[in-house]
Design an enzyme around this catalytic site. Structure first.
Site, PDB file in Angstrom:
ATOM      1  N   GLY A  14       0.829  -1.210   0.000  1.00  0.00           N
ATOM      2  CA  GLY A  14       0.000   0.000   0.000  1.00  0.00           C
ATOM      3  C   GLY A  14       0.863   1.261   0.000  1.00  0.00           C
ATOM      4  O   GLY A  14       2.095   1.188   0.036  1.00  0.00           O
ATOM      5  N   SER A 108      -6.393   7.207  12.108  1.00  0.00           N
ATOM      6  CA  SER A 108      -6.676   8.263  11.136  1.00  0.00           C
ATOM      7  C   SER A 108      -7.273   9.472  11.866  1.00  0.00           C
ATOM      8  O   SER A 108      -7.893   9.324  12.927  1.00  0.00           O
ATOM      9  CB  SER A 108      -7.684   7.741  10.113  1.00  0.00           C
ATOM     10  OG  SER A 108      -8.316   8.813   9.459  1.00  0.00           O
ATOM     11  N   SER A 109      -7.141  10.643  11.255  1.00  0.00           N
ATOM     12  CA  SER A 109      -7.690  11.865  11.872  1.00  0.00           C
ATOM     13  C   SER A 109      -9.212  11.836  11.951  1.00  0.00           C
ATOM     14  O   SER A 109      -9.805  12.648  12.665  1.00  0.00           O
ATOM     15  CB  SER A 109      -7.233  13.097  11.099  1.00  0.00           C
ATOM     16  OG  SER A 109      -7.643  13.006   9.744  1.00  0.00           O
ATOM     17  N   CYS A 110      -9.860  10.898  11.231  1.00  0.00           N
ATOM     18  CA  CYS A 110     -11.326  10.863  11.263  1.00  0.00           C
ATOM     19  C   CYS A 110     -11.868  10.280  12.566  1.00  0.00           C
ATOM     20  O   CYS A 110     -13.082  10.234  12.752  1.00  0.00           O
ATOM     21  CB  CYS A 110     -11.881  10.098  10.075  1.00  0.00           C
ATOM     22  SG  CYS A 110     -11.502   8.369  10.162  1.00  0.00           S
ATOM     23  N   LYS A 141     -11.227   2.301  13.870  1.00  0.00           N
ATOM     24  CA  LYS A 141      -9.936   2.886  14.273  1.00  0.00           C
ATOM     25  C   LYS A 141      -9.916   3.195  15.776  1.00  0.00           C
ATOM     26  O   LYS A 141      -8.901   2.989  16.448  1.00  0.00           O
ATOM     27  CB  LYS A 141      -9.652   4.155  13.469  1.00  0.00           C
ATOM     28  CG  LYS A 141      -9.418   3.910  11.972  1.00  0.00           C
ATOM     29  CD  LYS A 141      -8.180   3.099  11.722  1.00  0.00           C
ATOM     30  CE  LYS A 141      -7.817   3.003  10.250  1.00  0.00           C
ATOM     31  NZ  LYS A 141      -6.696   2.076  10.016  1.00  0.00           N
ATOM     32  N   HIS A 180      -9.039   8.939  -2.384  1.00  0.00           N
ATOM     33  CA  HIS A 180      -9.083  10.200  -1.633  1.00  0.00           C
ATOM     34  C   HIS A 180      -8.983  11.383  -2.592  1.00  0.00           C
ATOM     35  O   HIS A 180      -8.665  11.215  -3.770  1.00  0.00           O
ATOM     36  CB  HIS A 180      -7.929  10.247  -0.630  1.00  0.00           C
ATOM     37  CG  HIS A 180      -8.076   9.277   0.503  1.00  0.00           C
ATOM     38  ND1 HIS A 180      -7.361   8.109   0.580  1.00  0.00           N
ATOM     39  CD2 HIS A 180      -8.874   9.292   1.603  1.00  0.00           C
ATOM     40  CE1 HIS A 180      -7.693   7.454   1.673  1.00  0.00           C
ATOM     41  NE2 HIS A 180      -8.618   8.141   2.312  1.00  0.00           N
TER      42      HIS A 180
HETATM   43  N1  NDP Z   1      -4.402   7.121   2.759  1.00  0.00           N
HETATM   44  C1  NDP Z   1      -4.693   8.008   3.702  1.00  0.00           C
HETATM   45  O1  NDP Z   1      -4.988   9.184   3.411  1.00  0.00           O
HETATM   46  C2  NDP Z   1      -4.666   7.611   5.145  1.00  0.00           C
HETATM   47  C3  NDP Z   1      -4.379   6.319   5.558  1.00  0.00           C
HETATM   48  N2  NDP Z   1      -4.365   6.007   6.898  1.00  0.00           N
HETATM   49  C4  NDP Z   1      -4.102   4.640   7.367  1.00  0.00           C
HETATM   50  O2  NDP Z   1      -2.831   4.188   6.916  1.00  0.00           O
HETATM   51  C5  NDP Z   1      -2.871   2.788   6.690  1.00  0.00           C
HETATM   52  C6  NDP Z   1      -2.407   2.474   5.275  1.00  0.00           C
HETATM   53  O3  NDP Z   1      -3.232   3.141   4.340  1.00  0.00           O
HETATM   54  P1  NDP Z   1      -2.839   3.240   2.782  1.00  0.00           P
HETATM   55  O4  NDP Z   1      -1.441   2.811   2.601  1.00  0.00           O
HETATM   56  O5  NDP Z   1      -3.286   4.564   2.322  1.00  0.00           O
HETATM   57  O6  NDP Z   1      -3.820   2.150   2.138  1.00  0.00           O
HETATM   58  P2  NDP Z   1      -3.639   1.294   0.813  1.00  0.00           P
HETATM   59  O7  NDP Z   1      -5.020   0.973   0.343  1.00  0.00           O
HETATM   60  O8  NDP Z   1      -2.696   1.941  -0.113  1.00  0.00           O
HETATM   61  O9  NDP Z   1      -2.965  -0.048   1.337  1.00  0.00           O
HETATM   62  C7  NDP Z   1      -3.627  -0.884   2.218  1.00  0.00           C
HETATM   63  C8  NDP Z   1      -2.890  -2.199   2.302  1.00  0.00           C
HETATM   64  O10 NDP Z   1      -3.651  -3.044   3.169  1.00  0.00           O
HETATM   65  C9  NDP Z   1      -3.561  -4.347   2.703  1.00  0.00           C
HETATM   66  N3  NDP Z   1      -4.780  -5.079   3.021  1.00  0.00           N
HETATM   67  C10 NDP Z   1      -6.061  -4.683   2.884  1.00  0.00           C
HETATM   68  N4  NDP Z   1      -6.894  -5.682   3.214  1.00  0.00           N
HETATM   69  C11 NDP Z   1      -6.105  -6.746   3.556  1.00  0.00           C
HETATM   70  C12 NDP Z   1      -6.372  -8.068   3.965  1.00  0.00           C
HETATM   71  N5  NDP Z   1      -7.620  -8.519   4.102  1.00  0.00           N
HETATM   72  N6  NDP Z   1      -5.317  -8.877   4.219  1.00  0.00           N
HETATM   73  C13 NDP Z   1      -4.058  -8.446   4.064  1.00  0.00           C
HETATM   74  N7  NDP Z   1      -3.732  -7.195   3.702  1.00  0.00           N
HETATM   75  C14 NDP Z   1      -4.760  -6.358   3.429  1.00  0.00           C
HETATM   76  C15 NDP Z   1      -3.391  -4.305   1.189  1.00  0.00           C
HETATM   77  O11 NDP Z   1      -2.552  -5.374   0.849  1.00  0.00           O
HETATM   78  P3  NDP Z   1      -2.348  -5.969  -0.655  1.00  0.00           P
HETATM   79  O12 NDP Z   1      -1.768  -4.877  -1.461  1.00  0.00           O
HETATM   80  O13 NDP Z   1      -1.421  -7.110  -0.485  1.00  0.00           O
HETATM   81  O14 NDP Z   1      -3.719  -6.363  -1.124  1.00  0.00           O
HETATM   82  C16 NDP Z   1      -2.766  -2.924   0.969  1.00  0.00           C
HETATM   83  O15 NDP Z   1      -1.410  -3.040   0.628  1.00  0.00           O
HETATM   84  C17 NDP Z   1      -4.302   2.342   6.983  1.00  0.00           C
HETATM   85  O16 NDP Z   1      -4.401   1.881   8.297  1.00  0.00           O
HETATM   86  C18 NDP Z   1      -5.096   3.626   6.836  1.00  0.00           C
HETATM   87  O17 NDP Z   1      -6.260   3.585   7.607  1.00  0.00           O
HETATM   88  C19 NDP Z   1      -4.605   6.970   7.853  1.00  0.00           C
HETATM   89  C20 NDP Z   1      -4.881   8.252   7.488  1.00  0.00           C
HETATM   90  C21 NDP Z   1      -4.951   8.677   6.128  1.00  0.00           C
HETATM   91  C1  F7E Z   2      -8.112  10.230   5.213  1.00  0.00           C
HETATM   92  C2  F7E Z   2      -9.573  10.275   5.463  1.00  0.00           C
HETATM   93  O1  F7E Z   2     -10.278  10.320   4.234  1.00  0.00           O
HETATM   94  C3  F7E Z   2     -11.696  10.274   4.281  1.00  0.00           C
HETATM   95  O2  F7E Z   2     -12.214  11.494   4.689  1.00  0.00           O
HETATM   96  P1  F7E Z   2     -12.113  12.833   3.863  1.00  0.00           P
HETATM   97  O3  F7E Z   2     -11.038  13.682   4.420  1.00  0.00           O
HETATM   98  O4  F7E Z   2     -13.440  13.446   3.807  1.00  0.00           O
HETATM   99  O5  F7E Z   2     -11.623  12.279   2.472  1.00  0.00           O
HETATM  100  P2  F7E Z   2     -11.549  12.589   0.937  1.00  0.00           P
HETATM  101  O6  F7E Z   2     -10.122  12.712   0.618  1.00  0.00           O
HETATM  102  O7  F7E Z   2     -12.281  11.546   0.197  1.00  0.00           O
HETATM  103  O8  F7E Z   2     -12.333  13.957   0.711  1.00  0.00           O
HETATM  104  C4  F7E Z   2     -11.883  15.182   1.193  1.00  0.00           C
HETATM  105  C5  F7E Z   2     -12.723  16.322   0.692  1.00  0.00           C
HETATM  106  O9  F7E Z   2     -12.454  16.481  -0.701  1.00  0.00           O
HETATM  107  C6  F7E Z   2     -13.681  16.593  -1.434  1.00  0.00           C
HETATM  108  N1  F7E Z   2     -13.468  16.159  -2.814  1.00  0.00           N
HETATM  109  C7  F7E Z   2     -13.538  16.979  -3.901  1.00  0.00           C
HETATM  110  N2  F7E Z   2     -13.362  16.279  -5.022  1.00  0.00           N
HETATM  111  C8  F7E Z   2     -13.123  14.992  -4.633  1.00  0.00           C
HETATM  112  C9  F7E Z   2     -12.863  13.807  -5.370  1.00  0.00           C
HETATM  113  O10 F7E Z   2     -12.813  13.784  -6.582  1.00  0.00           O
HETATM  114  N3  F7E Z   2     -12.655  12.673  -4.644  1.00  0.00           N
HETATM  115  C10 F7E Z   2     -12.698  12.672  -3.268  1.00  0.00           C
HETATM  116  N4  F7E Z   2     -12.472  11.500  -2.613  1.00  0.00           N
HETATM  117  N5  F7E Z   2     -12.986  13.783  -2.539  1.00  0.00           N
HETATM  118  C11 F7E Z   2     -13.187  14.924  -3.236  1.00  0.00           C
HETATM  119  C12 F7E Z   2     -14.638  15.747  -0.631  1.00  0.00           C
HETATM  120  O11 F7E Z   2     -15.984  16.066  -0.941  1.00  0.00           O
HETATM  121  C13 F7E Z   2     -14.238  16.120   0.796  1.00  0.00           C
HETATM  122  O12 F7E Z   2     -14.829  17.336   1.164  1.00  0.00           O
HETATM  123  C14 F7E Z   2     -12.228   9.284   5.274  1.00  0.00           C
HETATM  124  O13 F7E Z   2     -13.401   8.769   4.709  1.00  0.00           O
HETATM  125  C15 F7E Z   2     -11.204   8.380   5.766  1.00  0.00           C
HETATM  126  O14 F7E Z   2     -10.744   7.520   4.790  1.00  0.00           O
HETATM  127  C16 F7E Z   2     -10.028   9.117   6.265  1.00  0.00           C
HETATM  128  O15 F7E Z   2      -9.464   8.785   7.283  1.00  0.00           O
END
Ligand code: NDP
Ligand code: F7E
Length: 311
Positions: A14, A108-110, A141, A180
């Site tokens: 990821g 996560s900040s949510c 979370k 996102h």
């Molecule tokens: N992206 C963001 O904006 C934010 C992310 N986070 C947190 O950070 C962490 C990583 O997120 P991010 O890297 O963005 O997510 P990604 O979707 O990029 O990666 C998630 C990873 O989780 C693995 N995974 C999902 N389901 C399973 C499963 N059933 N078994 C084994 N592995 C699994 C996947 O493995 P595989 O590739 O092998 O399928 C994948 O590599 C999470 O806990 C997320 O909540 C927190 C705040 C913001």
């Molecule tokens: C990291 C955090 O991410 C999620 O929360 P979020 O901050 O609301 O995430 P978002 O990135 O999807 O959106 C941010 C803002 O942006 C606007 N927005 C505009 N245009 C697009 C658009 O095209 N796509 C998306 N996704 N959003 C859009 C959208 O309407 C919103 O106002 C959690 O569910 C949870 O996963 C979590 O922990």
């Protein structure tokens, strides 16, 4: 952490897990354990039990989760709750049973109340109702934080919880609906530029404010805290700076070099009006981010162009 310590990165393919992997490689760690979800489904209690018994990792970065943007969270509410609870319950419990020295849980900040005062301090947890679009994910979370704390107080496990702000970077998810905002906008502006489209549509009103941290900065912070932070509760990881979604869109438009206009689809949800992290605790621990948003967006766009991947 000893350079030979056995370190399991859950979710190493990821965005976050791969950034942690790069950081550990750079630091010379030579005993990193990884598994894809095809070979180890972390939702499966027996598979996780067998893995931990065989592998016996010393350290665990729990960066595997079901992850997505606002619409994915709101649509797949059952999976976001059930699968995230399964993954984290299995990994945290087996880490306890198998004597893991230290585990880091990524939240996560949510997790903070929708209308909490800004910036969000760690002790605002559980002081008010959550944002509805991502409530199931946030509840999972919060359970993860409480689970780390419970295992610490009952069994003395050194399990810590970190709360990243919204992230972006290499290996991001560019799915048009489920991603996102930042990767979604990179893709949309890029495609509009390629197709010569006159307008790009942004979801919501554009007025919500968000904070963004580059995933490699997050990995630096995780690495730092894995070595220096050993407390219950949670620690925010972010920049302490935010901007409106409209201003973010203008920034992405500029980086991509799109010449058209933008408009807003207000039938899509805005989500939380603002979630700016208070990063005082993190800064007091001795860590600060280094990659600013314009530079980070340019790096992410280069990565998008290189891979042009759709997860
Ligand atoms: N992206 C963001 O904006 C934010 C992310 N986070 C947190 O950070 C962490 C990583 O997120 P991010 O890297 O963005 O997510 P990604 O979707 O990029 O990666 C998630 C990873 O989780 C693995 N995974 C999902 N389901 C399973 C499963 N059933 N078994 C084994 N592995 C699994 C996947 O493995 P595989 O590739 O092998 O399928 C994948 O590599 C999470 O806990 C997320 O909540 C927190 C705040 C913001
Ligand atoms: C990291 C955090 O991410 C999620 O929360 P979020 O901050 O609301 O995430 P978002 O990135 O999807 O959106 C941010 C803002 O942006 C606007 N927005 C505009 N245009 C697009 C658009 O095209 N796509 C998306 N996704 N959003 C859009 C959208 O309407 C919103 O106002 C959690 O569910 C949870 O996963 C979590 O922990």
């Amino acid at each position: 952490m000893d350079k030979n310590a056995k370190i399991y990165i859950a979710g190493h393919r990821g965005m976050v897990g791969s950034a942690i992997h790069r950081k550990l490689n750079k630091e010379g760690f030579n005993n990193i354990v990884t598994r894809t979800s095809d070979t180890l489904d972390l939702r499966d209690q027996q598979q996780v039990a067998d893995f931990f018994e065989q592998v016996k990792p010393d350290y665990v970065f729990l960066a595997a989760a079901k992850v997505g943007g606002i619409v994915a969270n709101n649509t797949y509410r059952a999976e976001f709750l059930y699968e995230n609870l399964q993954i984290q319950n299995n990994v945290i419990h087996q880490s306890y049973l198998n004597g893991v020295t230290k585990l880091m849980f990524l939240g996560s900040s949510c997790i903070y109340p929708k209308l909490a005062p800004q910036p969000l301090k760690e002790d605002y947890l559980l002081t008010g109702p959550l944002e509805i679009t991502n409530e199931p994910y946030a509840i999972a979370k919060i359970a993860g934080i409480k689970m780390c704390d419970a295992y610490r107080s009952q069994y003395g496990c050194n399990f810590i919880s970190v709360m990243p702000t919204n992230l972006y970077g290499y290996n991001d998810n560019y799915h048009p609906e489920n991603s996102h905002v930042l990767p979604a906008l990179i893709r949309r502006f890029h495609e509009a530029k390629e197709q010569g489209a006159p307008t790009v549509t942004i979801w919501g009103t554009g007025s919500p404010k968000r904070e963004f941290l580059f995933a490699d900065d997050l990995a630096e912070a995780c690495f730092y805290l894995m070595q220096n932070y050993n407390e219950p509760g949670l620690v925010n990881i972010g920049t302490g700076e935010d901007l409106s979604i409209k201003d973010l869109a203008l920034l992405v438009k500029e980086v991509v070099g799109y010449q058209g206009t933008i408009d807003f689809d207000t039938s899509k949800p805005d989500g939380t009006p603002r979630k700016l992290m208070d990063v005082t605790k993190l800064h007091n621990q001795g860590w600060k981010h280094t990659i600013e948003l314009p530079e980070g967006i340019a790096l992410a766009y280069q990565d998008f162009l290189k891979k042009n991947l759709v997860k």
